[in-house]
Design a protein around this motif. Structure first.
Motif, PDB file in Angstrom:
ATOM      1  N   VAL A  33       5.610   1.210  13.474  1.00  0.00           N
ATOM      2  CA  VAL A  33       6.386   0.171  12.771  1.00  0.00           C
ATOM      3  C   VAL A  33       5.525  -0.570  11.752  1.00  0.00           C
ATOM      4  O   VAL A  33       6.059  -1.207  10.842  1.00  0.00           O
ATOM      5  CB  VAL A  33       7.033  -0.840  13.752  1.00  0.00           C
ATOM      6  CG1 VAL A  33       8.141  -0.177  14.548  1.00  0.00           C
ATOM      7  CG2 VAL A  33       6.013  -1.490  14.657  1.00  0.00           C
ATOM      8  N   PHE A  34       4.212  -0.485  11.881  1.00  0.00           N
ATOM      9  CA  PHE A  34       3.332  -1.131  10.908  1.00  0.00           C
ATOM     10  C   PHE A  34       2.822  -0.114   9.880  1.00  0.00           C
ATOM     11  O   PHE A  34       3.108  -0.236   8.695  1.00  0.00           O
ATOM     12  CB  PHE A  34       2.156  -1.815  11.612  1.00  0.00           C
ATOM     13  CG  PHE A  34       2.595  -2.977  12.471  1.00  0.00           C
ATOM     14  CD1 PHE A  34       3.090  -4.128  11.888  1.00  0.00           C
ATOM     15  CD2 PHE A  34       2.543  -2.912  13.854  1.00  0.00           C
ATOM     16  CE1 PHE A  34       3.519  -5.203  12.667  1.00  0.00           C
ATOM     17  CE2 PHE A  34       2.963  -3.975  14.639  1.00  0.00           C
ATOM     18  CZ  PHE A  34       3.447  -5.126  14.043  1.00  0.00           C
ATOM     19  N   ALA A  35       2.110   0.910  10.344  1.00  0.00           N
ATOM     20  CA  ALA A  35       1.489   1.849   9.403  1.00  0.00           C
ATOM     21  C   ALA A  35       2.525   2.656   8.617  1.00  0.00           C
ATOM     22  O   ALA A  35       2.265   3.059   7.476  1.00  0.00           O
ATOM     23  CB  ALA A  35       0.547   2.780  10.163  1.00  0.00           C
ATOM     24  N   ASP A  36       3.684   2.909   9.225  1.00  0.00           N
ATOM     25  CA  ASP A  36       4.701   3.734   8.563  1.00  0.00           C
ATOM     26  C   ASP A  36       5.942   2.910   8.203  1.00  0.00           C
ATOM     27  O   ASP A  36       7.050   3.456   8.128  1.00  0.00           O
ATOM     28  CB  ASP A  36       5.103   4.903   9.478  1.00  0.00           C
ATOM     29  CG  ASP A  36       3.913   5.766   9.859  1.00  0.00           C
ATOM     30  OD1 ASP A  36       3.215   6.232   8.942  1.00  0.00           O
ATOM     31  OD2 ASP A  36       3.674   5.957  11.068  1.00  0.00           O
ATOM     32  N   ALA A  37       5.739   1.617   7.993  1.00  0.00           N
ATOM     33  CA  ALA A  37       6.881   0.718   7.761  1.00  0.00           C
ATOM     34  C   ALA A  37       7.746   1.185   6.586  1.00  0.00           C
ATOM     35  O   ALA A  37       8.980   1.124   6.656  1.00  0.00           O
ATOM     36  CB  ALA A  37       6.374  -0.698   7.523  1.00  0.00           C
ATOM     37  N   GLU A  38       7.109   1.675   5.519  1.00  0.00           N
ATOM     38  CA  GLU A  38       7.896   2.072   4.342  1.00  0.00           C
ATOM     39  C   GLU A  38       8.785   3.269   4.640  1.00  0.00           C
ATOM     40  O   GLU A  38       9.909   3.355   4.164  1.00  0.00           O
ATOM     41  CB  GLU A  38       6.967   2.397   3.179  1.00  0.00           C
ATOM     42  CG  GLU A  38       6.475   1.135   2.489  1.00  0.00           C
ATOM     43  CD  GLU A  38       5.470   1.415   1.393  1.00  0.00           C
ATOM     44  OE1 GLU A  38       5.451   2.544   0.852  1.00  0.00           O
ATOM     45  OE2 GLU A  38       4.684   0.506   1.093  1.00  0.00           O
ATOM     46  N   LYS A  39       8.253   4.193   5.472  1.00  0.00           N
ATOM     47  CA  LYS A  39       9.075   5.364   5.836  1.00  0.00           C
ATOM     48  C   LYS A  39      10.266   4.921   6.676  1.00  0.00           C
ATOM     49  O   LYS A  39      11.390   5.367   6.479  1.00  0.00           O
ATOM     50  CB  LYS A  39       8.219   6.372   6.625  1.00  0.00           C
ATOM     51  CG  LYS A  39       7.238   7.130   5.758  1.00  0.00           C
ATOM     52  CD  LYS A  39       6.760   8.387   6.466  1.00  0.00           C
ATOM     53  CE  LYS A  39       5.388   8.203   7.031  1.00  0.00           C
ATOM     54  NZ  LYS A  39       4.825   9.359   7.679  1.00  0.00           N
ATOM     55  N   ILE A  40       9.997   4.015   7.630  1.00  0.00           N
ATOM     56  CA  ILE A  40      11.091   3.545   8.496  1.00  0.00           C
ATOM     57  C   ILE A  40      12.122   2.780   7.663  1.00  0.00           C
ATOM     58  O   ILE A  40      13.337   2.908   7.884  1.00  0.00           O
ATOM     59  CB  ILE A  40      10.547   2.671   9.651  1.00  0.00           C
ATOM     60  CG1 ILE A  40       9.599   3.490  10.533  1.00  0.00           C
ATOM     61  CG2 ILE A  40      11.698   2.118  10.494  1.00  0.00           C
ATOM     62  CD1 ILE A  40       8.973   2.714  11.699  1.00  0.00           C
ATOM     63  N   ALA A  41      11.648   2.030   6.657  1.00  0.00           N
ATOM     64  CA  ALA A  41      12.556   1.220   5.834  1.00  0.00           C
ATOM     65  C   ALA A  41      13.588   2.076   5.098  1.00  0.00           C
ATOM     66  O   ALA A  41      14.676   1.599   4.770  1.00  0.00           O
ATOM     67  CB  ALA A  41      11.756   0.390   4.842  1.00  0.00           C
ATOM     68  N   GLN A  42      13.258   3.350   4.862  1.00  0.00           N
ATOM     69  CA  GLN A  42      14.240   4.222   4.205  1.00  0.00           C
ATOM     70  C   GLN A  42      15.470   4.439   5.083  1.00  0.00           C
ATOM     71  O   GLN A  42      16.539   4.808   4.608  1.00  0.00           O
ATOM     72  CB  GLN A  42      13.599   5.575   3.871  1.00  0.00           C
ATOM     73  CG  GLN A  42      12.568   5.472   2.768  1.00  0.00           C
ATOM     74  CD  GLN A  42      11.771   6.754   2.608  1.00  0.00           C
ATOM     75  OE1 GLN A  42      12.173   7.823   3.081  1.00  0.00           O
ATOM     76  NE2 GLN A  42      10.633   6.653   1.964  1.00  0.00           N
ATOM     77  N   TYR A  43      15.287   4.231   6.394  1.00  0.00           N
ATOM     78  CA  TYR A  43      16.415   4.398   7.323  1.00  0.00           C
ATOM     79  C   TYR A  43      16.913   3.073   7.871  1.00  0.00           C
ATOM     80  O   TYR A  43      18.074   2.948   8.258  1.00  0.00           O
ATOM     81  CB  TYR A  43      15.988   5.284   8.513  1.00  0.00           C
ATOM     82  CG  TYR A  43      15.634   6.684   8.119  1.00  0.00           C
ATOM     83  CD1 TYR A  43      16.612   7.675   8.070  1.00  0.00           C
ATOM     84  CD2 TYR A  43      14.330   7.037   7.768  1.00  0.00           C
ATOM     85  CE1 TYR A  43      16.300   8.970   7.697  1.00  0.00           C
ATOM     86  CE2 TYR A  43      14.000   8.331   7.392  1.00  0.00           C
ATOM     87  CZ  TYR A  43      14.989   9.293   7.362  1.00  0.00           C
ATOM     88  OH  TYR A  43      14.680  10.577   6.986  1.00  0.00           O
ATOM     89  N   ASN A  44      15.998   2.099   8.001  1.00  0.00           N
ATOM     90  CA  ASN A  44      16.333   0.845   8.695  1.00  0.00           C
ATOM     91  C   ASN A  44      15.590  -0.295   7.996  1.00  0.00           C
ATOM     92  O   ASN A  44      14.367  -0.381   8.090  1.00  0.00           O
ATOM     93  CB  ASN A  44      15.887   0.978  10.170  1.00  0.00           C
ATOM     94  CG  ASN A  44      16.092  -0.301  10.964  1.00  0.00           C
ATOM     95  OD1 ASN A  44      16.552  -1.312  10.428  1.00  0.00           O
ATOM     96  ND2 ASN A  44      15.742  -0.238  12.241  1.00  0.00           N
ATOM     97  N   PRO A  45      16.348  -1.161   7.284  1.00  0.00           N
ATOM     98  CA  PRO A  45      15.668  -2.217   6.526  1.00  0.00           C
ATOM     99  C   PRO A  45      14.896  -3.191   7.407  1.00  0.00           C
ATOM    100  O   PRO A  45      14.026  -3.909   6.925  1.00  0.00           O
ATOM    101  CB  PRO A  45      16.823  -2.936   5.804  1.00  0.00           C
ATOM    102  CG  PRO A  45      18.043  -2.600   6.611  1.00  0.00           C
ATOM    103  CD  PRO A  45      17.808  -1.238   7.189  1.00  0.00           C
ATOM    104  N   LEU A  46      15.208  -3.206   8.727  1.00  0.00           N
ATOM    105  CA  LEU A  46      14.453  -4.072   9.630  1.00  0.00           C
ATOM    106  C   LEU A  46      13.076  -3.495   9.947  1.00  0.00           C
ATOM    107  O   LEU A  46      12.234  -4.189  10.549  1.00  0.00           O
ATOM    108  CB  LEU A  46      15.233  -4.271  10.941  1.00  0.00           C
ATOM    109  CG  LEU A  46      16.405  -5.260  10.866  1.00  0.00           C
ATOM    110  CD1 LEU A  46      17.259  -5.148  12.125  1.00  0.00           C
ATOM    111  CD2 LEU A  46      15.877  -6.672  10.706  1.00  0.00           C
ATOM    112  N   MET A  47      12.874  -2.222   9.596  1.00  0.00           N
ATOM    113  CA  MET A  47      11.595  -1.530   9.854  1.00  0.00           C
ATOM    114  C   MET A  47      11.243  -1.577  11.335  1.00  0.00           C
ATOM    115  O   MET A  47      10.079  -1.802  11.696  1.00  0.00           O
ATOM    116  CB  MET A  47      10.457  -2.143   9.020  1.00  0.00           C
ATOM    117  CG  MET A  47      10.673  -2.024   7.548  1.00  0.00           C
ATOM    118  SD  MET A  47       9.264  -2.652   6.636  1.00  0.00           S
ATOM    119  CE  MET A  47       9.853  -4.207   6.065  1.00  0.00           C
ATOM    120  N   ARG A  48      12.256  -1.426  12.184  1.00  0.00           N
ATOM    121  CA  ARG A  48      12.011  -1.513  13.622  1.00  0.00           C
ATOM    122  C   ARG A  48      12.297  -0.168  14.283  1.00  0.00           C
ATOM    123  O   ARG A  48      12.996   0.685  13.724  1.00  0.00           O
ATOM    124  CB  ARG A  48      12.916  -2.584  14.259  1.00  0.00           C
ATOM    125  CG  ARG A  48      12.714  -3.961  13.680  1.00  0.00           C
ATOM    126  CD  ARG A  48      13.481  -5.003  14.442  1.00  0.00           C
ATOM    127  NE  ARG A  48      12.697  -5.532  15.528  1.00  0.00           N
ATOM    128  CZ  ARG A  48      13.198  -6.300  16.489  1.00  0.00           C
ATOM    129  NH1 ARG A  48      14.476  -6.592  16.506  1.00  0.00           N
ATOM    130  NH2 ARG A  48      12.417  -6.769  17.438  1.00  0.00           N
TER     131      ARG A  48
END
Ligand SMILES: N[C@@H](CCC(=O)N[C@@H](CS)C(=O)NCC(=O)O)C(=O)O
Length: 221
Positions: A33-48
């Motif tokens: 959730v920290f190192a790959d936050a930008e990748k997660i944000a492509q699916y979930n704006p909460l980056m969670r």
């Protein structure tokens, strides 16, 4: 389906364990959730995490977030695939209310354990008041869960088969032990929970979804 998140998270792990037990295959993207936050944000704006991307189909590519909402959707799929009564949550009535409460206590305790970890590893200075509050909330939940488990004499919390309440208590206890080693000795103060945790961790679905705890967040304010 694609499950995003690391297995050291009690929330990601509860979803992964449930999917294994339901026999639902998934592609795992162990993004931090920290190192790959930008990748997660492509699916979930909460980056969670967990974040679950559904397969192609009528709802193809739909993104689900929040472990309880993800499991609610998976339960509906399990009922469709395996038949009524096959979800790992009682369908209605008192047992459902009780199981939901155990899940809420366990996820709430995991929230506090995560918060405590961020307090210790992410923030530059700990708030003594916040740390004490989290410790007291965690200890209170452990005692309430211990008392609840004592009232339920069945092999698993709500009957002969494992359910979401069992799973999330298992993943939350594991996280607590890994992230805060030495703070809460289950065998000393909460023996039924210690036995419950051991029973969960002995199952292949738990053994296959493990990851040592780490916080990869940059230290900041
Ligand atoms: N209520 C959420 C909690 C999920 C959660 O706290 N995930 C953590 C990882 S263990 C996370 O995404 N942390 C980063 C953040 O909250 O920004 C759930 O049940 O899915």
């Amino acid at each position: 389906m694609i499950l995003i998140g690391q297995f050291d998270s009690p929330f990601v792990r509860r979803v992964a364990v449930a999917m294994r037990l339901y026999g639902m295959p998934f592609e795992h993207r162990p993004w931090s959730v920290f190192a790959d936050a930008e990748k997660i944000a492509q699916y979930n704006p909460l980056m969670r995490a967990p974040t679950l991307v559904l397969d192609d189909g009528p709802n193809g590519g739909e993104v689900l977030i929040e472990s309880h909402a993800i499991l609610d959707a998976l339960d509906q799929m399990a009922i469709q695939k395996l038949g009524p009564g096959k979800a790992m949550m009682p369908a209605s009535g008192e047992l459902r209310r009780q199981a939901q409460k155990v899940c809420a206590l366990a996820t709430g305790m995991a929230d506090k354990a995560v918060s405590l970890a961020y307090e210790r590893h992410v923030h530059r200075r700990e708030s003594v008041h916040w740390v004490e509050r989290c410790l007291s909330q965690i200890a209170g939940v452990l005692s309430e869960l211990e008392a609840s488990r004592a009232r339920h004499k069945t092999e698993w919390w709500f009957g002969p088969s494992i359910g979401h309440a069992d799973i999330v208590v298992g993943t939350s206890l594991r996280f607590l032990g890994d992230a805060h080693a030495g703070l809460f000795d289950l065998s000393e103060g909460w023996p039924l929970l210690a036995a419950h945790a051991a029973g969960c961790e002995s199952l292949p679905a738990f053994r296959e979804t493990q990851q040592p705890f780490s916080v990869s967040a940059p230290a900041s304010a």
